[in-house]
Design an enzyme around this catalytic site. Structure first.
Site, mmCIF file in Angstrom:
data_model
loop_
_atom_site.group_PDB
_atom_site.id
_atom_site.type_symbol
_atom_site.label_atom_id
_atom_site.label_comp_id
_atom_site.label_asym_id
_atom_site.label_seq_id
_atom_site.Cartn_x
_atom_site.Cartn_y
_atom_site.Cartn_z
ATOM 1 N N ASN A 1 0.872 -1.182 0.000
ATOM 2 C CA ASN A 1 0.000 0.000 0.000
ATOM 3 C C ASN A 1 0.901 1.221 0.000
ATOM 4 O O ASN A 1 1.513 1.530 1.024
ATOM 5 C CB ASN A 1 -0.901 -0.013 1.239
ATOM 6 N N TRP A 2 0.965 1.897 -1.144
ATOM 7 C CA TRP A 2 1.889 3.036 -1.260
ATOM 8 C C TRP A 2 1.327 4.306 -0.629
ATOM 9 O O TRP A 2 2.003 5.319 -0.576
ATOM 10 C CB TRP A 2 2.233 3.271 -2.735
ATOM 11 N N LYS A 3 0.076 4.283 -0.204
ATOM 12 C CA LYS A 3 -0.556 5.488 0.361
ATOM 13 C C LYS A 3 -0.327 6.662 -0.608
ATOM 14 O O LYS A 3 -0.349 6.452 -1.815
ATOM 15 C CB LYS A 3 -0.012 5.764 1.757
ATOM 16 N N HIS B 1 -9.570 0.987 4.556
ATOM 17 C CA HIS B 1 -8.274 1.150 5.227
ATOM 18 C C HIS B 1 -8.437 2.057 6.442
ATOM 19 O O HIS B 1 -9.258 2.980 6.453
ATOM 20 C CB HIS B 1 -7.246 1.741 4.254
ATOM 21 N N GLU C 1 -6.830 4.517 7.479
ATOM 22 C CA GLU C 1 -6.751 5.967 7.253
ATOM 23 C C GLU C 1 -8.019 6.499 6.595
ATOM 24 O O GLU C 1 -8.412 7.649 6.836
ATOM 25 C CB GLU C 1 -5.490 6.284 6.433
ATOM 26 N N GLU D 1 -5.875 -5.371 10.085
ATOM 27 C CA GLU D 1 -4.890 -4.330 10.353
ATOM 28 C C GLU D 1 -5.211 -3.664 11.681
ATOM 29 O O GLU D 1 -6.118 -2.817 11.747
ATOM 30 C CB GLU D 1 -4.905 -3.287 9.239
ATOM 31 N N GLY E 1 1.871 1.963 10.746
ATOM 32 C CA GLY E 1 2.799 3.080 10.592
ATOM 33 C C GLY E 1 3.478 3.486 11.880
ATOM 34 O O GLY E 1 4.200 4.488 11.920
ATOM 35 N N SER F 1 3.108 -2.594 10.209
ATOM 36 C CA SER F 1 4.534 -2.653 10.571
ATOM 37 C C SER F 1 5.221 -3.949 10.151
ATOM 38 O O SER F 1 6.089 -4.452 10.864
ATOM 39 C CB SER F 1 4.697 -2.416 12.079
ATOM 40 N N GLY G 1 2.691 -1.348 4.303
ATOM 41 C CA GLY G 1 2.690 0.078 3.992
ATOM 42 C C GLY G 1 4.100 0.564 3.700
ATOM 43 O O GLY G 1 4.637 0.373 2.609
ATOM 44 N N GLY G 2 4.721 1.170 4.702
ATOM 45 C CA GLY G 2 6.020 1.829 4.534
ATOM 46 C C GLY G 2 7.072 0.965 3.849
ATOM 47 O O GLY G 2 7.824 1.453 2.991
#
Ligand code: PEP
Length: 234
Positions: free
Chosen positions: A7-9, A85, A87, A154, A160, A196, A217-218
């Site tokens: 997930n590149w956000k 998601h 966010e 999640e 994150g 994470s 994610g990151g």
């Protein structure tokens, strides 16, 4: 075979995606790789990597400035879309009801929804983790699903934040989700863990029963971080 979804956000450019696709084409894996990227980068992917969006509108078309429909995402050649998601629930007001509507629109337009559920820190501290997960699964999935869907657990407090639940906590959550899906007639639906995940914990997490892959994610933004996650499992 595991599913490894990134997930590149709101990160990256088409140049970055081209580089990632080129880097990923050089590895050998049986795992299914999905990259969920911003709308501006949506495309058909290539033989080894499928592309997904990160959200869609609850509407099909019309005067909804800035929104993008499931049909528009499918029109790019993308095959997946994340719905619900953390966010989007936090910043855009997504609820289980809107997530269910989005999942239904994704399915009817030929996309596979990656339906996210998970508890906030306040819900965890109140001892509501299991009830939030179960209601998330029951209420966020449309009732008449006949095609593929993916569920992602999640824990919202961990995304994150560099935090991960214990292996026992992940196992309990995934067992509950697998049992709930079976009760809904959806046994065998893949369930991903997200929050994470990195190269150093991916194998341990994907060895937990009922964990069919990860949503990253990151650590999905750079191939030096993403490839070790993909190659950590066969
Ligand atoms: C996510 O955004 O879906 C996610 C899992 O993020 P991170 O891996 O950075 O915690």
């Amino acid at each position: 075979m595991k599913i490894i979804a990134g997930n590149w956000k709101m990160n990256g450019t088409r140049f970055d995606l081209d580089k990632m696709l080129s880097d990923l084409s050089s590895i050998s894996t049986n795992n299914r790789i999905i990259l969920c990227v911003p709308y501006t980068m949506l495309c058909g992917g290539n033989g080894s990597v499928s592309i997904g969006a990160q959200d869609i509108s609850t509407h099909t078309h019309g005067a909804f400035t800035g929104e993008v429909s499931a049909q528009m995402v499918a029109d790019t050649g993308a095959k997946y879309v994340i719905v619900g998601h953390s966010e989007c629930r936090q910043y855009h007001g997504d609820t289980n009801d809107t997530v269910r509507q989005k999942a239904a629109l994704a399915i009817s337009n030929g996309l596979t929804p990656i339906i996210c559920v998970g508890e906030t820190m306040a819900e965890k501290q109140a001892g509501k983790t299991m009830s939030i997960i179960e209601s998330g699964v029951r209420e966020s999935i449309p009732s008449d699903v006949k095609s593929d869907i993916i569920v992602a657990y999640e824990p919202r407090w961990a995304i994150g934040a560099g935090l991960t639940p214990t292996a026992d906590e992940i196992a309990s959550a995934h067992t509950l989700i697998a049992n709930t899906l079976a009760d809904m007639g959806l046994a065998g639906t893949p369930v991903l863990y997200g929050a994470s995940v990195k190269g150093s914990n991916a194998l341990e997490i994907m060895s937990i029963p009922n964990v069919d892959g990860v949503l990253v994610g990151g650590a999905s933004l750079k191939s030096d971080d993403f490839i070790p996650i993909i190659t950590s499992v066969k």
